[in-house]
Design a protein around this motif. Structure first.
Motif, short mmCIF file in Angstrom:
data_model
loop_
_atom_site.label_atom_id
_atom_site.label_comp_id
_atom_site.label_asym_id
_atom_site.label_seq_id
_atom_site.Cartn_x
_atom_site.Cartn_y
_atom_site.Cartn_z
N GLU A 71 5.61 28.02 -10.85
CA GLU A 71 5.64 26.57 -10.78
C GLU A 71 6.51 26.16 -9.60
N PRO A 72 6.29 24.98 -9.06
CA PRO A 72 7.14 24.51 -7.96
C PRO A 72 8.54 24.23 -8.45
N GLU A 73 9.46 24.07 -7.50
CA GLU A 73 10.86 23.85 -7.86
C GLU A 73 11.10 22.47 -8.46
N LEU A 74 10.19 21.53 -8.21
CA LEU A 74 10.30 20.19 -8.76
C LEU A 74 9.08 19.91 -9.63
N ALA A 75 9.14 18.80 -10.35
CA ALA A 75 8.02 18.40 -11.19
C ALA A 75 6.78 18.19 -10.32
N PRO A 76 5.59 18.34 -10.89
CA PRO A 76 4.35 18.17 -10.11
C PRO A 76 4.23 16.76 -9.55
N ALA A 77 3.39 16.63 -8.53
CA ALA A 77 3.24 15.35 -7.85
C ALA A 77 2.70 14.26 -8.76
N SER A 78 1.96 14.64 -9.79
CA SER A 78 1.46 13.65 -10.74
C SER A 78 2.57 13.07 -11.60
N GLN A 79 3.71 13.76 -11.67
CA GLN A 79 4.84 13.31 -12.48
C GLN A 79 5.98 12.75 -11.65
N LEU A 80 6.17 13.28 -10.45
CA LEU A 80 7.27 12.88 -9.58
C LEU A 80 6.71 12.41 -8.24
N SER A 81 6.97 11.16 -7.89
CA SER A 81 6.49 10.59 -6.63
C SER A 81 7.61 10.60 -5.60
N HIS A 82 7.28 11.06 -4.39
CA HIS A 82 8.26 11.13 -3.30
C HIS A 82 7.92 10.06 -2.26
N TYR A 83 8.92 9.27 -1.87
CA TYR A 83 8.74 8.24 -0.86
C TYR A 83 9.86 8.34 0.17
N ILE A 103 0.80 15.57 -1.92
CA ILE A 103 1.87 16.51 -1.64
C ILE A 103 2.89 15.91 -0.66
N THR A 104 2.43 15.09 0.26
CA THR A 104 3.33 14.55 1.28
C THR A 104 4.22 13.46 0.70
N MET A 105 5.32 13.21 1.41
CA MET A 105 6.21 12.11 1.05
C MET A 105 5.60 10.83 1.61
N ARG A 106 5.17 9.96 0.73
CA ARG A 106 4.49 8.75 1.18
C ARG A 106 5.50 7.74 1.76
N ALA A 107 5.01 6.97 2.71
CA ALA A 107 5.86 5.95 3.34
C ALA A 107 5.99 4.75 2.41
N TYR A 108 7.21 4.30 2.27
CA TYR A 108 7.49 3.11 1.47
C TYR A 108 7.25 1.90 2.37
N GLN A 109 6.23 1.12 2.04
CA GLN A 109 5.83 0.00 2.89
C GLN A 109 6.81 -1.17 2.70
N PHE A 110 7.73 -1.28 3.64
CA PHE A 110 8.76 -2.30 3.55
C PHE A 110 8.91 -2.97 4.91
N LYS A 111 8.59 -4.25 4.99
CA LYS A 111 8.77 -5.00 6.22
C LYS A 111 10.12 -5.70 6.20
N LEU A 112 11.03 -5.18 7.00
CA LEU A 112 12.40 -5.69 6.99
C LEU A 112 12.46 -7.16 7.42
N GLU A 113 11.53 -7.56 8.27
CA GLU A 113 11.57 -8.95 8.74
C GLU A 113 11.26 -9.94 7.62
N GLU A 114 10.63 -9.48 6.54
CA GLU A 114 10.32 -10.37 5.43
C GLU A 114 11.55 -10.70 4.59
N VAL A 115 12.58 -9.89 4.70
CA VAL A 115 13.81 -10.16 3.95
C VAL A 115 14.95 -10.43 4.92
N GLU A 116 14.63 -11.14 6.00
CA GLU A 116 15.64 -11.45 7.00
C GLU A 116 16.77 -12.28 6.42
N GLY A 117 16.46 -13.11 5.41
CA GLY A 117 17.50 -13.91 4.77
C GLY A 117 18.52 -13.04 4.06
N PHE A 118 18.11 -11.87 3.60
CA PHE A 118 19.04 -10.96 2.95
C PHE A 118 19.95 -10.28 3.98
#
Length: 564
Positions: free
Chosen positions: A228-240, A422-437
């Motif tokens: 088994e892999p060292e971490l939980a399977p991709a169906s159980q653990l999502s990497h971003y 299997i790959t680490m998916r990109a977290y879709q975050f537009k920083l300009e949308e939270v410019e007020g933060f």
């Protein structure tokens, strides 16, 4: 061992004592994990075993159940009371976890099987009364066990039958090589242990240190290495992963937490103790309570913090994953070169059973592959779902690619895993949308100066040492509710707080996120009022029920329709 040598079986088919089966049922263990299914029958036969299984695979139960069963069997014929089992672990937190697990498994036979934990850092003489009656099971770090053996408080020469070393790949890196070699001398030279006993090594990896321990401790062992892999399977653990430079990390984390885009219990990892307190003080300004966990805090407080986190007292822990946990033998130099005193018997990233953790956030990207695996292994334990989100700067990009390649190689062994998962998916975050933060976060981050961090560290340590002294004279079993007064997510107040920062005004929330975060014109006032204490509010319970999947709303960019 070949896979065909094993036949699937359940707990009640392993010839376990009814009292153990009742305890297992009370714990809610419906069926054994893969490593438990294979290890328990072999250990009950009395063979030496090297157990290799990923974090969260159930290794503690795999060796604890046979230990208890063997002791119950020996009670029927033995005439004298003696310590039958010694369990060694590299950190105090892990020792207490094993001890608590054994107490849970012996709840129906507590009179027959007695267990003590020697890992607390108190005087050796103060622990002597615990060993006078020769408890059946002793749990300790190698250093504490050797200290009691030298003081002749612990006598194993004529009674020991079972020896277990948990997280064996960390024992040498935590600086216990000399202690281990003194205890495990060649058979004809042994002073503290009998010549013959059953030994078990449990580890998440098969490193060179584990192979050295294998030669030193085990005799003709059975090696259990699950495919088994060292971490939980991709169906159980999502990497971003999320591209973020140093100046943007604090802004993004503030937006994620304040807009409740991160749901459930979370552990935020940083690389140093200073970063722990800097991040805590930063979030403190926005009324986001967090608990700090690092090697400078007393062991009793660290263990209490983990227990309260597991009980749901607070939802966010900021943990420092220091070099001592990753670099072999790095701990040995801490006492000589380090300016600050750290506890070498402390470990956060490895072995500790953080329960029901939904998210791991790597605020600082791990320095190597092993560190990433051990951090992320705190979530998706058992059959639970989990998410790992890593902030990655340009400099850290090669490290992320190294981790991604390693994960891909591990998951490639599973034919059922889809390649795109299997790959680490990109977290879709537009920083300009939270410019007020950004304006709020930038000022709050700058307010946390080095002086404020230093004062926070001193204040926290002094306060926790005082709490630790209270715990020594406190009966926790009879007064569990009073322990809530020793909360560890209280504000440190070394940075000036501005009350208005606790609220999130509607105008700084991007339109695409208002429906996701549960903000509307009619709910605006209620959201502002409850955002500072969302862990206990009805509003957050409603939002969690609505979006129960951890980090489910991460790909919010481009949302055109409101979710039903």
């Amino acid at each position: 061992m070949a896979e065909e040598d094993f036949k699937p079986c359940n707990f009640h088919e392993m010839e376990l004592d009814d009292r153990i089966l009742k305890a297992i049922a009370k714990l809610g263990w419906v069926e054994p994990t893969a490593i438990q299914e294979k290890a328990i029958p072999i250990l009950l036969e009395g063979k030496d075993v090297l157990i290799r299984g990923r974090t969260g695979s159930g290794k503690t139960g795999a060796f604890s159940i046979p230990v208890i069963q063997r002791i119950l069997n020996s009670k029927q014929s033995s005439k004298e009371q003696g310590t039958k089992a010694l369990i060694l672990a590299p950190s105090k937190e892990l020792c207490q976890q094993i001890y608590n697990n054994i107490l849970e498994l012996t709840i129906k036979c507590s009179r027959e099987v007695q267990c003590v934990d020697l890992s607390p850092q108190i005087e050796i003489a103060a622990q002597r009364p615990l060993l006078v009656e020769r408890p059946d099971i002793v749990v300790a770090t190698p250093m504490r066990a050797l200290a009691h053996l030298r003081a002749k408080n612990l006598n194993l020469k004529n009674s020991l039958e079972i020896l277990v070393i948990d997280e064996a790949d960390l024992v040498f890196s935590f600086g216990y090589e000399d202690e281990i070699k003194e205890v495990f001398k060649p058979r004809h030279q042994r002073t503290y242990l009998p010549r013959v006993y059953q030994a078990t090594l449990a580890s998440a990896t098969l490193s060179e240190d584990v192979l050295s321990l294998k030669k030193l401790v085990l005799h003709n062992p059975v090696i259990l290495k699950l495919q088994e892999p060292e971490l939980a399977p991709a169906s159980q653990l999502s990497h971003y992963h999320l591209a973020a430079e140093e100046n943007d990390k604090a802004v993004i984390l503030y937006a994620l937490l304040k807009l409740h885009l991160v749901r459930g219990k979370s552990i935020i990892f940083v690389n140093t103790v200073d970063r722990c307190y800097k991040l805590k003080l930063f979030l403190e300004q926005f009324a986001i309570p967090t608990c700090v966990l690092n090697s400078e805090l007393p062991a009793a407080i660290r263990c209490l913090s983990v227990n309260q986190f597991n009980q749901g007292v607070y939802d966010i822990i900021i943990a420092s994953d220091e070099n001592a946990l990753d670099e072999p033998h790095a701990v040995k130099q801490l006492g000589k070169k380090g300016k600050r005193r750290k506890d070498k018997e402390s470990g956060v990233a490895r072995g500790i059973d953080f329960q029901f953790v939904s998210n791991i956030i790597n605020f600082d990207f791990p320095p190597d592959v092993n560190s990433y695996i051990h951090r992320v292994g705190r979530t998706a334990r058992g059959t639970n779902q989990g998410t790992a989100l890593s902030f990655v700067s340009i400099k850290e990009r090669p490290l992320m690619e190294e981790v991604e390649n390693h994960l891909r190689d591990g998951y490639a062994q599973e034919e059922k895993v889809i390649q795109e998962l299997i790959t680490m998916r990109a977290y879709q975050f537009k920083l300009e949308e939270v410019e007020g933060f950004r304006y709020r976060a930038r000022d709050a981050w700058r307010a946390v100066t080095r002086i404020a961090v230093r004062e926070a560290r001193l204040k926290e340590i002094k306060q926790e040492i005082m709490n630790c002294e209270k715990l020594k004279h406190y009966n926790c079993e009879h007064n569990p509710r009073d322990l809530l007064s020793l909360r560890h997510d209280k504000a440190l107040h070394t940075v000036r707080l501005q009350a208005h920062l606790a609220n999130v005004p509607d105008y700084i929330v991007p339109p695409t996120l208002k429906s996701v975060a549960g903000i509307s014109r009619t709910r605006k006032r209620h959201f502002n009022r409850t955002s500072g204490a969302a862990g206990t509010s009805k509003a957050r319970a409603h939002y969690q029920a609505k979006r129960s999947n951890p980090l489910a709303c991460m790909e919010f960019t481009g949302l055109k329709k409101k979710r039903k």
